[in-house]
Enzyme design. Structure first.
Site, PDB file in Angstrom:
ATOM      1  N   GLY A 109       0.881  -1.227  -0.151  1.00 58.26           N
ATOM      2  CA  GLY A 109       0.178   0.087  -0.033  1.00 58.26           C
ATOM      3  C   GLY A 109       0.852   1.137   0.070  1.00 58.26           C
ATOM      4  N   GLU A 132       2.569  -8.256  -1.760  1.00 55.42           N
ATOM      5  CA  GLU A 132       1.260  -8.787  -1.199  1.00 55.42           C
ATOM      6  C   GLU A 132       1.017 -10.402  -1.430  1.00 55.42           C
ATOM      7  OE1 GLU A 132       1.349  -5.913  -2.476  1.00 55.42           O
ATOM      8  OE2 GLU A 132       0.138  -4.470  -1.910  1.00 55.42           O
TER       9      GLU A 132
HETATM   10  N1  DAK Z   1       2.017  -3.481   9.311  1.00 56.83           N
HETATM   11  C1  DAK Z   1       2.251  -3.303  10.719  1.00 56.83           C
HETATM   12  N2  DAK Z   1       3.139  -3.445  11.322  1.00 56.83           N
HETATM   13  C2  DAK Z   1       4.268  -3.293  10.627  1.00 56.83           C
HETATM   14  C3  DAK Z   1       4.339  -3.042   9.326  1.00 56.83           C
HETATM   15  C4  DAK Z   1       3.082  -3.238   8.444  1.00 56.83           C
HETATM   16  N3  DAK Z   1       2.908  -3.475   7.287  1.00 56.83           N
HETATM   17  N4  DAK Z   1       5.551  -3.037   8.727  1.00 56.83           N
HETATM   18  C5  DAK Z   1       6.369  -3.079   9.963  1.00 56.83           C
HETATM   19  N5  DAK Z   1       5.500  -3.070  11.057  1.00 56.83           N
HETATM   20  C6  DAK Z   1       6.025  -3.132  12.436  1.00 56.83           C
HETATM   21  C7  DAK Z   1       6.810  -4.256  12.754  1.00 56.83           C
HETATM   22  O1  DAK Z   1       5.824  -5.281  13.107  1.00 56.83           O
HETATM   23  C8  DAK Z   1       7.448  -3.963  14.125  1.00 56.83           C
HETATM   24  O2  DAK Z   1       6.589  -3.557  15.235  1.00 56.83           O
HETATM   25  P1  DAK Z   1       7.030  -4.262  16.294  1.00 56.83           P
HETATM   26  O3  DAK Z   1       7.260  -5.925  16.228  1.00 56.83           O
HETATM   27  O4  DAK Z   1       8.405  -3.864  16.696  1.00 56.83           O
HETATM   28  O5  DAK Z   1       5.938  -4.019  17.309  1.00 56.83           O
HETATM   29  C9  DAK Z   1       7.907  -2.379  13.596  1.00 56.83           C
HETATM   30  O6  DAK Z   1       7.023  -2.173  12.314  1.00 56.83           O
HETATM   31  C10 DAK Z   1       9.242  -2.297  13.043  1.00 56.83           C
HETATM   32  O7  DAK Z   1       9.542  -3.211  11.905  1.00 56.83           O
HETATM   33  P2  DAK Z   1      10.495  -4.344  11.862  1.00 56.83           P
HETATM   34  O8  DAK Z   1      11.035  -4.669  13.228  1.00 56.83           O
HETATM   35  O9  DAK Z   1       9.961  -5.487  10.836  1.00 56.83           O
HETATM   36  O10 DAK Z   1      11.582  -3.657  10.940  1.00 56.83           O
HETATM   37  P3  DAK Z   1      12.804  -4.269  10.002  1.00 56.83           P
HETATM   38  O11 DAK Z   1      13.722  -3.249   9.598  1.00 56.83           O
HETATM   39  O12 DAK Z   1      13.580  -5.561  10.686  1.00 56.83           O
HETATM   40  O13 DAK Z   1      11.869  -4.829   8.628  1.00 56.83           O
HETATM   41  C11 DAK Z   1      10.565  -4.345   7.094  1.00 56.83           C
HETATM   42  C12 DAK Z   1      11.489  -3.688   8.088  1.00 56.83           C
HETATM   43  C13 DAK Z   1       9.741  -3.297   6.015  1.00 56.83           C
HETATM   44  C14 DAK Z   1      11.156  -5.356   6.013  1.00 56.83           C
HETATM   45  C15 DAK Z   1       9.540  -5.485   7.405  1.00 56.83           C
HETATM   46  O14 DAK Z   1       8.828  -4.588   8.821  1.00 56.83           O
HETATM   47  C16 DAK Z   1       8.353  -6.006   6.989  1.00 56.83           C
HETATM   48  O15 DAK Z   1       8.454  -6.912   5.864  1.00 56.83           O
HETATM   49  N6  DAK Z   1       7.008  -5.029   6.942  1.00 56.83           N
HETATM   50  C17 DAK Z   1       5.997  -5.609   6.160  1.00 56.83           C
HETATM   51  C18 DAK Z   1       6.114  -5.313   4.884  1.00 56.83           C
HETATM   52  C19 DAK Z   1       4.677  -5.869   3.972  1.00 56.83           C
HETATM   53  O16 DAK Z   1       4.574  -7.008   3.841  1.00 56.83           O
HETATM   54  N7  DAK Z   1       3.974  -4.856   4.204  1.00 56.83           N
HETATM   55  C20 DAK Z   1       2.740  -5.234   3.606  1.00 56.83           C
HETATM   56  C21 DAK Z   1       2.280  -5.467   2.079  1.00 56.83           C
HETATM   57  S1  DAK Z   1       0.914  -6.021   1.508  1.00 56.83           S
HETATM   58  C22 DAK Z   1      -6.216  -4.513   1.075  1.00 56.83           C
HETATM   59  C23 DAK Z   1      -5.788  -3.663   0.271  1.00 56.83           C
HETATM   60  C24 DAK Z   1      -4.324  -3.216   0.347  1.00 56.83           C
HETATM   61  C25 DAK Z   1      -3.616  -4.063   0.875  1.00 56.83           C
HETATM   62  C26 DAK Z   1      -4.140  -5.257   1.542  1.00 56.83           C
HETATM   63  C27 DAK Z   1      -5.447  -5.349   1.516  1.00 56.83           C
HETATM   64  N8  DAK Z   1      -7.435  -4.972   1.022  1.00 56.83           N
HETATM   65  C28 DAK Z   1      -8.367  -4.676  -0.147  1.00 56.83           C
HETATM   66  C29 DAK Z   1      -8.198  -5.578   2.165  1.00 56.83           C
HETATM   67  C30 DAK Z   1      -2.214  -3.699   1.079  1.00 56.83           C
HETATM   68  C31 DAK Z   1      -1.320  -4.790   1.381  1.00 56.83           C
HETATM   69  C32 DAK Z   1      -0.028  -4.538   1.613  1.00 56.83           C
HETATM   70  O17 DAK Z   1       0.342  -3.506   1.717  1.00 56.83           O
END
Ligand code: DAK
Length: 258
Positions: A109, A132
């Site tokens: 997003g 995603e």
């Molecule tokens: N959501 C919630 N919390 C998040 C987050 C996220 N997307 N990304 C990071 N955080 C949080 C982590 O959980 C952590 O919190 P604590 O555990 O310390 O409480 C904090 O932020 C710091 O993150 P990290 O400790 O993981 O930091 P690193 O440097 O180790 O890693 C990272 C950074 C960006 C590589 C990692 O945080 C990561 O992989 N984050 C998730 C990336 C991701 O997969 N994002 C989502 C993509 S999917 C929808 C419409 C749109 C969407 C969905 C549904 N509908 C129609 C229903 C969109 C979907 C997406 O965006």
């Protein structure tokens, strides 16, 4: 207006809007989406260009809030996507240019949000991806549609099917990003670009943006018609008289946006 997840400052008609959820790498939850909607609905004419960024140095926006998504009920996905798409559409069609200043992770997003802006300026440490599929999802905030318009169908399919994450340089090579700068120069560079915009006619800037944005979805013939119509609007404006007279009189124009 007071927001919980957004910080806003304005100076010299340039606004800087930062998404601020420091404990979640600025992830987009329902609150952020709603506040973004309210912000863009209530933008007034004092802001002539907006820089959209993420607070802190690590992330622009690390995607939709995965923890919140876990609690969204199974059948609410379409409604969530539609609300988000409407808000992002509001950004894309906003009458002023919106510059995405990407200062770290722009994932899911977050990248979809950046692509709804007029162009993306990235710091060297920025990272881009639509991961995603690794969550059993697909992009739902315009990502599958806008990405191919930025970088073409094949590379878009590569990005959405692998979910891989790419460097700022790669995003620049592919045409997703307009310029890459040193992290510490990002804000200054965006302010410089914004200042080049705000010294122009606000009316002409709005019409020029509209002509490219709306024309992109049309056939070339229809796009030409749109351009001629918008050119006509600019031609009939007070700003055109002022701009042309200022050139002839060798002085700086004083545009009013009318
Ligand atoms: N959501 C919630 N919390 C998040 C987050 C996220 N997307 N990304 C990071 N955080 C949080 C982590 O959980 C952590 O919190 P604590 O555990 O310390 O409480 C904090 O932020 C710091 O993150 P990290 O400790 O993981 O930091 P690193 O440097 O180790 O890693 C990272 C950074 C960006 C590589 C990692 O945080 C990561 O992989 N984050 C998730 C990336 C991701 O997969 N994002 C989502 C993509 S999917 C929808 C419409 C749109 C969407 C969905 C549904 N509908 C129609 C229903 C969109 C979907 C997406 O965006």
């Amino acid at each position: 207006m007071n927001f919980e997840t957004l910080e806003f400052e304005v100076k010299d008609n340039i606004g800087i809007l930062s998404i601020s959820r420091p404990n979640a790498l600025n992830a987009l939850n329902a609150k952020v989406i709603n506040e973004l909607g309210l912000f863009f609905e209530s933008l007034d004419a004092t802001v002539q260009c907006l820089i959209l960024t993420g607070s802190g140095e690590k992330a622009f926006v690390a995607g939709a809030d995965i923890k919140e998504m876990a609690s969204i009920e199974k059948n609410a996905g379409e409604a969530f996507a539609k609300r988000g798409q409407t808000v992002f559409q509001l950004i894309e069609n906003s009458p002023i240019p919106v510059i995405a200043a990407v200062n770290g992770f722009a994932l899911g997003g977050g990248l979809e949000l950046a692509m709804a802006c007029d162009f993306i300026i990235a710091s060297q440490n920025a990272k881009f991806g639509l991961p995603e599929v690794s969550l059993g999802l697909i992009p739902g905030l315009g990502g599958t549609q806008r990405l191919s318009r930025y970088i073409g169908k094949a590379k878009a399919r590569l990005m959405v099917t692998t979910g891989d994450i790419y460097s700022a340089q790669k995003a620049y090579d592919w045409g997703l990003v307009a310029e890459v700068v040193e992290a510490e120069e990002l804000k200054e560079k965006c302010l410089e670009m914004a200042a080049s915009i705000t010294k122009r006619s606000p009316l002409a800037v709005r019409l020029a943006k509209k002509s490219v944005t709306d024309g992109f979805e049309l056939s070339q013939d229809d796009g030409m018609q749109l351009e001629a119509q918008l050119f006509g609007e600019a031609f009939a404006s007070e700003d055109k008289v002022e701009g042309v007279n200022a050139f002839i009189e060798k002085r700086k124009p004083n545009f009013t946006g009318k």
